[in-house]
Design an enzyme around this catalytic site. Structure first.
Site, mmCIF file in Angstrom:
data_model
loop_
_atom_site.group_PDB
_atom_site.id
_atom_site.type_symbol
_atom_site.label_atom_id
_atom_site.label_comp_id
_atom_site.label_asym_id
_atom_site.label_seq_id
_atom_site.Cartn_x
_atom_site.Cartn_y
_atom_site.Cartn_z
ATOM 1 N N GLU A 1 0.171 33.910 -114.729
ATOM 2 C CA GLU A 1 1.516 34.464 -114.554
ATOM 3 C C GLU A 1 1.736 35.774 -114.863
ATOM 4 O O GLU A 1 2.580 36.056 -115.858
ATOM 5 C CB GLU A 1 2.277 33.466 -115.221
ATOM 6 N N GLU B 1 -1.728 23.014 -110.326
ATOM 7 C CA GLU B 1 -0.791 22.160 -111.101
ATOM 8 C C GLU B 1 0.264 21.449 -110.479
ATOM 9 O O GLU B 1 1.657 21.449 -110.701
ATOM 10 C CB GLU B 1 -0.009 23.273 -112.095
HETATM 11 C C1 XIL Z 1 3.431 23.608 -119.679
HETATM 12 C C2 XIL Z 1 3.094 22.166 -120.488
HETATM 13 O O1 XIL Z 1 2.797 21.278 -119.358
HETATM 14 C C3 XIL Z 1 4.321 21.998 -121.505
HETATM 15 O O2 XIL Z 1 4.144 20.931 -122.164
HETATM 16 C C4 XIL Z 1 4.535 23.148 -122.335
HETATM 17 O O3 XIL Z 1 5.680 23.110 -123.093
HETATM 18 C C5 XIL Z 1 4.735 24.456 -121.646
HETATM 19 O O4 XIL Z 1 3.684 24.823 -120.794
HETATM 20 N N1 XIL Z 1 2.782 26.688 -115.519
HETATM 21 C C6 XIL Z 1 1.536 26.681 -116.494
HETATM 22 C C7 XIL Z 1 1.263 25.373 -117.454
HETATM 23 O O5 XIL Z 1 0.762 27.361 -116.167
HETATM 24 O O6 XIL Z 1 0.688 25.781 -118.755
HETATM 25 C C8 XIL Z 1 2.576 24.983 -118.127
HETATM 26 O O7 XIL Z 1 2.338 23.914 -118.819
HETATM 27 C C9 XIL Z 1 3.373 24.495 -116.864
HETATM 28 C C10 XIL Z 1 3.887 25.848 -115.868
#
Ligand code: XIL
Length: 361
Positions: free
Chosen positions: A158, A264
Site C-alpha cells: 500500500e 486478499e
Molecule cells: C488486516 C487484518 O486482517 C486485520 O486483522 C488487522 O486489524 C488490520 O489488517 N490489507 C492488508 C492486510 O494488506 O494486511 C489487512 O489485514 C487488510 C487490508
C-alpha cells in the site's frame, strides 16, 4: 430464474459432496477441496492463533488450501514490537504448519505503514539516517532467516494513496523518499534471491489511475533492474465493482510480464470507506438471492483470472479469512457483512461452489 439457479447449485453441492465422499473412501487419509480443482495454488490468510485452536477450522483449511498467509502475525508490529526484540515464535509455528501440511508459506508483509511499530517511528524522528539501516537489517534478518522457506513476500504494501495515482505520504515516504520502495526490494532479493517479491495494493482492480501509477512504478523498476517479480491485487471487492473494470486491470497488470497474485480476496455487499471504522450498511441480512449473486461474482472473478492472466504468471489466489465468522471486515469497519466462501457456522456457502465452478470451467 433465481430458484432455478439455487436448485442448480444445490445439485452441484450434492455432486461435490458425493465426489468428496467417493474419493475419501478411495484414498483414505487424503482430502480434496478447492486446491485439487486448481492448476495454481489456492491460499488463505488466517489468524494463526485461531487456526491452531480450532480443529474444525483446521480441517477445512487443510482440505481446501495449499498456500497460507498470516493475517497479522508476520507483520513488523508482530515481529519486532519493541527494540531489539525479534519474535520468531509464531512465524516458526506457521512455518511448521505449512511444511507439515504441504502448503506454500506466503510472507505478508515486510514494509507497511500500518504495521510500523511506534518505537521505530519515535527513533526515526530523532535520527533519520538510522531508518535506512534499520530497514536493511530488518529485511536481511527476516528474509534471510526464512530463506528457501517463505516462498514469496509482499515486500511493500500500500505505497500509493487509496485512490488516484500519488504515492502515499507515509512515515517511510516522508523519511526516506520514494526510494524506500526499491531499496526494500533490493534488500529482500539479496537476502533470498529465489523468493518471489511482490508489490501489493488495494483498489487497483477498480481505480485505473491508481493501477496505471503502480504499473508505471513497476516498469521503472524493471528498467532499472529493481528485483520485483510480482503484483499483488488485494482484491477486497464489492458486489457492484464491474467485472469489466476488473478484467481490464488484470490484463494491464499481466502485460508487465510479472507474476499476478490475487492476494486478499473477499467480496462484500455493504460499502466501507477505505480507513478503519465506518461504512454504509445498506444490507442488514443475507438473503438467498444475495448468496447466489455472490457465488456468481466469485465464479466470474476466478474465471477472469484464469482467462486473462497467462498460465505462467498465475501465482495463485488467496482469500483473506475464508469464513464469515472470522472475517476482518466486521471488526475493522464496524459493519455487518458476509464476504467469505464459508458462513458463520463454518458451512460452505454458494460462494464456495461459485469459486469451485470457476476453477473447473
Ligand atoms: C488486516 C487484518 O486482517 C486485520 O486483522 C488487522 O486489524 C488490520 O489488517 N490489507 C492488508 C492486510 O494488506 O494486511 C489487512 O489485514 C487488510 C487490508
Amino acid at each position: 430464474m433465481k430458484k432455478i439457479y439455487f436448485i442448480k447449485s444445490g445439485c452441484i453441492l450434492v455432486l461435490v459432496l458425493s465426489v468428496l465422499a467417493c474419493n475419501s473412501s478411495k484414498k483414505r487419509n487424503s482430502t480434496i477441496g478447492l486446491k485439487d480443482a486448481s492448476t495454481f495454488p489456492i491460499g488463505t490468510a488466517i489468524k494463526i492463533h485461531t487456526l491452531m485452536n480450532d480443529a474444525k477450522l483446521q480441517k477445512i483449511q487443510k482440505q481446501n488450501f495449499n498456500s497460507i498467509t498470516a493475517t497479522n502475525d508476520m507483520k513488523m508490529q508482530s515481529i519486532i514490537p519493541t527494540e531489539n526484540n525479534y519474535n520468531w515464535k509464531t512465524v516458526d509455528t506457521i512455518l511448521n504448519y505449512a511444511e507439515t501440511h504441504n502448503q506454500r508459506l506466503f510472507g505478508h508483509n515486510l514494509i507497511w505503514h500500518s504495521s510500523t511499530p511506534e518505537w521505530v517511528i519515535a527513533k526515526a524522528e530523532k535520527d533519520s539516517l538510522w531508518l535506512d539501516s534499520f530497514m536493511k537489517e530488518y529485511i536481511t534478518r527476516y528474509v534471510g532467516r526464512y530463506k528457501g522457506k517463505v516462498a514469496a513476500w509482499d515486500v511493500v504494501n500500500e505505497a500509493f494513496e487509496s485512490s488516484g495515482g500519488n504515492y502515499r505520504e507515509t512515515f517511510w515516504y516522508n523519511k526516506l523518499g520514494k526510494s524506500y520502495i526499491e531499496k526494500a526490494f533490493k534488500y529482500a532479493h539479496e537476502a533470498d534471491p529465489d523468493a518471489v517479491l511482490f508489490y501489493n495494493d488495494f483498489n487497483i482492480e477498480r481505480d485505473t489511475t491508481k493501477l496505471h501509477a503502480v504499473i508505471k512504478m513497476v516498469n521503472e523498476f524493471k528498467e532499472k533492474g529493481v528485483p520485483i517479480s510480482g503484483i499483488g491485487f488485494q482484491m477486497h471487492i464489492r458486489m457492484d465493482i464491474p467485472d469489466e473494470i476488473i478484467a481490464y486491470s488484470l490484463k494491464k497488470a499481466a502485460e508487465t510480464g510479472l507474476q499476478i497474485h490475487l492476494s486478499e480476496v473477499d467480496i462484500i455487499f455493504n460499502t466501507h470507506n477505505d480507513e478503519r471504522l465506518g461504512g454504509i450498511e445498506n444490507y442488514s441480512s443475507l438473503t438467498d438471492e444475495m448468496k447466489q449473486a455472490q457465488a456468481e461474482k466469485y465464479k466470474n472473478l476466478i474465471e477472469m483470472y484464469k482467462e486473462i492472466v497467462p498460465k505462467e504468471q498465475q501465482f495463485g489466489i488467496t482469500l483473506w479469512d475464508f469464513t464469515d465468522r472470522d472475517t476482518w471486515i466486521r471488526g475493522f469497519f464496524n459493519m455487518r457483512d458476509w464476504p467469505s466462501i464459508y458462513d458463520d457456522n463454518l458451512q460452505p456457502k454458494p460462494a464456495y461452489l461459485g469459486f469451485l465452478e470457476g476453477l473447473k470451467d
